[in-house]
Design a protein around this motif. Structure first.
Motif, PDB file in Angstrom:
ATOM      1  N   ALA A  43      17.670   9.602  36.152  1.00 33.19           N
ATOM      2  CA  ALA A  43      16.360   9.134  35.704  1.00 33.19           C
ATOM      3  C   ALA A  43      15.211   9.856  36.397  1.00 33.19           C
ATOM      4  CB  ALA A  43      16.239   7.624  35.946  1.00 33.19           C
ATOM      5  N   MET A  44      15.524  10.754  37.354  1.00 37.00           N
ATOM      6  CA  MET A  44      14.470  11.483  38.086  1.00 37.00           C
ATOM      7  C   MET A  44      14.654  12.987  37.910  1.00 37.00           C
ATOM      8  SD  MET A  44      14.157   9.200  41.597  1.00 37.00           S
ATOM      9  CE  MET A  44      15.884   9.348  42.035  1.00 37.00           C
ATOM     10  N   PRO A  45      14.470  13.519  36.691  1.00 35.50           N
ATOM     11  CA  PRO A  45      14.671  14.959  36.470  1.00 35.50           C
ATOM     12  C   PRO A  45      13.704  15.839  37.253  1.00 35.50           C
ATOM     13  CG  PRO A  45      13.624  13.937  34.569  1.00 35.50           C
ATOM     14  CD  PRO A  45      14.036  12.819  35.472  1.00 35.50           C
ATOM     15  N   ASP A  46      12.547  15.296  37.618  1.00 38.15           N
ATOM     16  CA  ASP A  46      11.561  16.067  38.379  1.00 38.15           C
ATOM     17  C   ASP A  46      11.537  15.668  39.848  1.00 38.15           C
ATOM     18  OD1 ASP A  46      10.749  17.425  36.084  1.00 38.15           O
ATOM     19  OD2 ASP A  46       9.412  15.789  35.526  1.00 38.15           O
ATOM     20  N   GLY A  47      12.606  15.031  40.319  1.00 39.80           N
ATOM     21  CA  GLY A  47      12.653  14.605  41.701  1.00 39.80           C
ATOM     22  C   GLY A  47      12.042  13.230  41.893  1.00 39.80           C
ATOM     23  N   GLY A  48      12.165  12.703  43.105  1.00 39.54           N
ATOM     24  CA  GLY A  48      11.627  11.381  43.391  1.00 39.54           C
ATOM     25  C   GLY A  48      12.337  10.772  44.582  1.00 39.54           C
ATOM     26  N   THR A  49      12.276   9.443  44.688  1.00 36.96           N
ATOM     27  CA  THR A  49      12.869   8.728  45.808  1.00 36.96           C
ATOM     28  C   THR A  49      13.907   7.742  45.296  1.00 36.96           C
ATOM     29  OG1 THR A  49      10.830   8.893  47.086  1.00 36.96           O
ATOM     30  CG2 THR A  49      12.418   7.225  47.776  1.00 36.96           C
ATOM     31  N   LEU A  50      15.113   7.827  45.858  1.00 34.85           N
ATOM     32  CA  LEU A  50      16.193   6.899  45.540  1.00 34.85           C
ATOM     33  C   LEU A  50      16.364   5.961  46.736  1.00 34.85           C
ATOM     34  CD1 LEU A  50      18.705   5.896  43.987  1.00 34.85           C
ATOM     35  CD2 LEU A  50      19.998   7.727  45.072  1.00 34.85           C
ATOM     36  N   THR A  51      16.173   4.667  46.510  1.00 32.88           N
ATOM     37  CA  THR A  51      16.293   3.668  47.573  1.00 32.88           C
ATOM     38  C   THR A  51      17.516   2.804  47.309  1.00 32.88           C
ATOM     39  OG1 THR A  51      13.886   3.597  47.833  1.00 32.88           O
ATOM     40  CG2 THR A  51      15.159   1.783  48.785  1.00 32.88           C
ATOM     41  N   VAL A  52      18.427   2.774  48.280  1.00 35.43           N
ATOM     42  CA  VAL A  52      19.608   1.915  48.201  1.00 35.43           C
ATOM     43  C   VAL A  52      19.464   0.869  49.296  1.00 35.43           C
ATOM     44  CG1 VAL A  52      22.115   1.786  48.279  1.00 35.43           C
ATOM     45  CG2 VAL A  52      21.004   3.808  47.317  1.00 35.43           C
ATOM     46  N   ARG A  53      19.512  -0.414  48.892  1.00 41.16           N
ATOM     47  CA  ARG A  53      19.209  -1.499  49.817  1.00 41.16           C
ATOM     48  C   ARG A  53      20.294  -2.561  49.749  1.00 41.16           C
ATOM     49  NH1 ARG A  53      16.399  -6.140  48.567  1.00 41.16           N
ATOM     50  NH2 ARG A  53      15.821  -5.198  46.560  1.00 41.16           N
ATOM     51  N   THR A  54      20.707  -3.061  50.919  1.00 40.70           N
ATOM     52  CA  THR A  54      21.574  -4.235  50.991  1.00 40.70           C
ATOM     53  C   THR A  54      20.846  -5.297  51.799  1.00 40.70           C
ATOM     54  OG1 THR A  54      22.699  -3.486  53.001  1.00 40.70           O
ATOM     55  CG2 THR A  54      23.654  -2.808  50.895  1.00 40.70           C
ATOM     56  N   ALA A  55      21.056  -6.560  51.404  1.00 39.71           N
ATOM     57  CA  ALA A  55      20.333  -7.636  52.075  1.00 39.71           C
ATOM     58  C   ALA A  55      21.063  -8.948  51.838  1.00 39.71           C
ATOM     59  CB  ALA A  55      18.892  -7.724  51.555  1.00 39.71           C
ATOM     60  N   VAL A  56      20.663  -9.958  52.581  1.00 37.65           N
ATOM     61  CA  VAL A  56      21.158 -11.325  52.401  1.00 37.65           C
ATOM     62  C   VAL A  56      20.003 -12.169  51.897  1.00 37.65           C
ATOM     63  CG1 VAL A  56      22.094 -13.353  53.542  1.00 37.65           C
ATOM     64  CG2 VAL A  56      22.910 -11.081  54.184  1.00 37.65           C
ATOM     65  N   ASP A  57      20.207 -12.852  50.781  1.00 39.89           N
ATOM     66  CA  ASP A  57      19.174 -13.686  50.175  1.00 39.89           C
ATOM     67  C   ASP A  57      19.797 -15.046  49.874  1.00 39.89           C
ATOM     68  OD1 ASP A  57      17.013 -14.781  48.947  1.00 39.89           O
ATOM     69  OD2 ASP A  57      17.070 -13.514  47.167  1.00 39.89           O
ATOM     70  N   GLY A  58      19.526 -16.017  50.729  1.00 38.60           N
ATOM     71  CA  GLY A  58      20.130 -17.327  50.547  1.00 38.60           C
ATOM     72  C   GLY A  58      21.633 -17.249  50.700  1.00 38.60           C
TER      73      GLY A  58
END
Length: 671
Positions: free
Chosen positions: A443-458
């Motif tokens: 989805a980022m053919p011109d580059g960009g930032t990929l954020t992978v996040r893990t978390a605890v929610d409730g």
């Protein structure tokens, strides 16, 4: 490699001027080319030849032998060259060269009575295109044959180029070769205008003139009688916009039309009776008949959609399985021809194993897509989502680097929690995350930032993947989890996000999407949080030091024989049978020296493997039982009662040996 040597003055006897003439002649050729003397040494080569062949630029060409110059084409090319130098006829063609799977087309001809000309062209791209075209043809054929309507593909001259099975059965006495012959055999009648249909007004001819025909009702002569069709026709265009042909689709609606006509006649007859038309029983009958007709029509439409979905799934599976089988067949061929080399045997065996695992992964992928029930306790393990995310980012690093080099950089941001832990099947969750990361990079053919996040929610362990790419419209976002829906065209299967959704559901979790056009997309997958960390079961290759008496029940001949050899190689006493009856007979015949373990398939020719497990445990309580199945192992604890472990084909020998040795934690399902 020992090469013949000789004085320089015995090499090519022509003058420098003659050699220059020959070199200029080779330079005019569009392929790599080299001239050889009858003793195998090079006379000259063109620039393409020096680039493609193995040529030492620091040594004179006349001192280089064909055994070195042609060595990258392997033994077949060297053997053919030796035969040609000895005056024997040879037949060269396509052959692999190099280490990156390239393919060359070699030709060898006598230049004159003293010289041999070898030319070579790199046809890797051409052969790849040919393979892709053949695969597309097979996939189209499969889809056409699954379509319940009759389909014909017509070229611009009106000749019928391709039909599916339904179309081929409509005129058994004589198959039409052109749309004019089809018109003559059909003798079509225009139902709407109540007149015979002229040839120029047929859907095919209208489509060839540029029109798109939708649902033209025709009465034709097919299948030995008069049938009513809904006819569709669409022109096909080439890259230049010109019409290259027509796609015709005819749907037989004879039964539906007759039913609707009957209803219309009944309604008309009812309207002529001033009192009877008010009869409640007659109204109920008409309503019931119309309801049945509508239900039948809806069921027909559902069947068509289901068959279309099956066709798309079958085409995708056929593509992936063929990709897995191709290296297996190639490695098997090379294994047979290099059996004397232990290093080569080990290399080809590893390649076969890896390709088989890819095929097994395809089967698991389809099974996961079809299967919707939750993961059963006992088959799952503790999963650290942060650790799994790090693994997937390592796997996709080459894809990220390639995208960064092609345009602008794709940056990675990691936001991991050490408490995001759940229970499940690591392979499935890894597959879901891999799909999300690959989609984000695409989805980022011109580059960009990929954020992978893990978390605890409730009470949830959350896994989120966000990109800063093109984003989704509201319509695309609503259909993103729908099977076979894709915005990637031919590059996408439409199963990636559907798999993510199915995997989340199977793990009693959820998957959601948020997206803004031009600003990016975030997918969040939630799993039940594991409050207390449990020990993770690990399958290790543990040698089985105690010989055991083992009964193998497997109806597939090769599978039974290979399993027997693996077990006998570890010193076990093995009896292998192909059915439930033979298994019961073997168990009864060896009561004086009972079996220690029974390994059984599930699908057997005379019964079910689970029933055999129950019978064996009831009559011989001391026997250990393992189940090996080619189906997705989706049984729960109550169904697998009596079996200590369940393994899925293709079988991994270290895992089986660990279970036989009793070194593996018993589980009801193993992925």
């Amino acid at each position: 490699m020992n090469l013949p040597s000789r004085p320089v003055d015995q090499r090519f006897e022509g003058s420098d001027r003659e050699r220059a003439r020959l070199t200029a002649l080779l330079e005019s050729l569009p392929t790599a080319a080299a001239l050889f003397q009858r003793d195998g040494y090079v006379v000259t080569a063109n620039a393409r030849g020096r680039a493609l062949f193995v040529v030492d630029e620091h040594a004179p060409l006349s001192a280089q032998h064909y055994k070195v110059v042609l060595q990258q084409f392997g033994a077949p090319a060297l053997d053919a060259m030796r035969q040609a130098l000895n005056g024997q006829p040879v037949d060269l063609g396509l052959m692999p060269f190099g280490r990156d799977g390239r393919i060359a087309e070699l030709q060898l001809s006598v230049f004159d009575h003293d010289l041999l000309l070898v030319s070579a062209a790199d046809v890797t791209q051409r052969e790849a295109e040919r393979a892709r075209a053949a695969r597309a043809e097979l996939e189209l054929r499969a889809i056409l044959d699954l379509t319940p309507s009759s389909v014909r593909v017509v070229d611009v001259s009106g000749r019928i180029q391709q039909t599916n099975d339904n179309a081929a059965r409509e005129h058994e006495s004589r198959q039409p070769l052109t749309v004019r012959e089809l018109w003559e055999l059909d003798a079509p009648h225009d139902v709407a205008n109540q007149r015979p249909l002229s040839f120029l007004d047929t859907p095919a001819m209208r489509a060839l003139s540029g029109q798109t025909v939708r649902r033209q009702i025709l009465e034709v002569r097919r299948l030995g009688g008069r049938r009513v069709l809904e006819s569709f026709a669409s022109p096909m265009h080439g890259d230049d916009g010109r019409i290259t042909g027509v796609l015709l689709l005819d749907r037989d609606v004879t039964d539906r039309e007759r039913l609707e006509q009957l209803l219309r006649e009944q309604e008309g007859a009812s309207s002529t009776r001033p009192t009877a038309a008010q009869n409640e029983q007659e109204l109920e009958r008409l309503v019931e008949e119309r309801s049945r007709a509508l239900i039948a029509l809806q069921e027909e439409q559902v069947r068509e959609r289901r068959l279309s979905a099956v066709g798309q799934l079958a085409a995708g599976v056929m593509h992936d399985v063929n990709n897995a089988l191709n290296p297996i067949m190639a490695a098997a061929y090379l294994l047979r021809h290099h059996a004397e080399s232990p290093e080569a045997v080990r290399d080809y065996a590893d390649r076969i194993r890896k390709a088989a695992e890819i095929g097994a992964a395809t089967a698991s992928r389809v099974g996961r897509f079809i299967r919707q029930e939750p993961v059963h306790p006992g088959g799952d393990v503790e999963v650290d989502l942060s650790h799994l995310a790090e693994e997937v980012l390592d796997l996709t690093e080459p894809m990220r680097l390639q995208r960064s080099s092609e345009s602008r950089e794709v940056r990675i941001v990691r936001m991991f929690s050490d408490r995001a832990i759940t229970r499940g099947l690591p392979g499935e969750i890894r597959e879901a995350l891999l799909n999300l990361v690959q989609n984000a990079i695409d989805a980022m053919p011109d580059g960009g930032t990929l954020t992978v996040r893990t978390a605890v929610d409730g009470g949830d362990a959350c896994l989120a993947v966000r990109d800063t790419g093109v984003g989704m419209s509201a319509e695309v976002r609503e259909r993103a989890f729908e099977p076979f829906f894709t915005t990637k065209g031919a590059k996408g299967s439409g199963l990636g996000l559907a798999e993510v959704y199915g995997i989340a559901r199977r793990h009693r979790g959820t998957a959601t999407i948020s997206s803004v056009i031009g600003r990016g997309t975030e997918v969040v997958v939630r799993f039940p949080l594991l409050a207390v960390s449990l020990p993770v079961a690990v399958v290790e290759e543990v040698p089985d030091t105690l010989p055991r008496r083992i009964l193998v029940v497997e109806d597939h001949d090769d599978g039974r024989e290979f399993l027997r050899r693996i077990l006998q190689g570890d010193g076990h006493d093995v009896v292998a049978v192909a059915s439930c009856a033979e298994a019961r007979e073997a168990l009864a015949s060896l009561q004086h020296a009972p079996f220690d373990l029974m390994l059984t398939d599930v699908g057997l020719p005379d019964g079910n493997g689970w029933e055999l497990v129950k019978q064996a445990k009831a009559e011989y309580p001391a026997i250990r039982v393992g189940v090996i199945t080619g189906w997705e192992p989706s049984v729960g604890p109550e169904e697998a009662d009596g079996a200590e472990f369940v393994l899925r084909k293709p079988l991994r020998a270290p895992e089986l040996k660990a279970h036989i040795a009793g070194k593996h934690t018993p589980a009801q399902t193993i992925e």
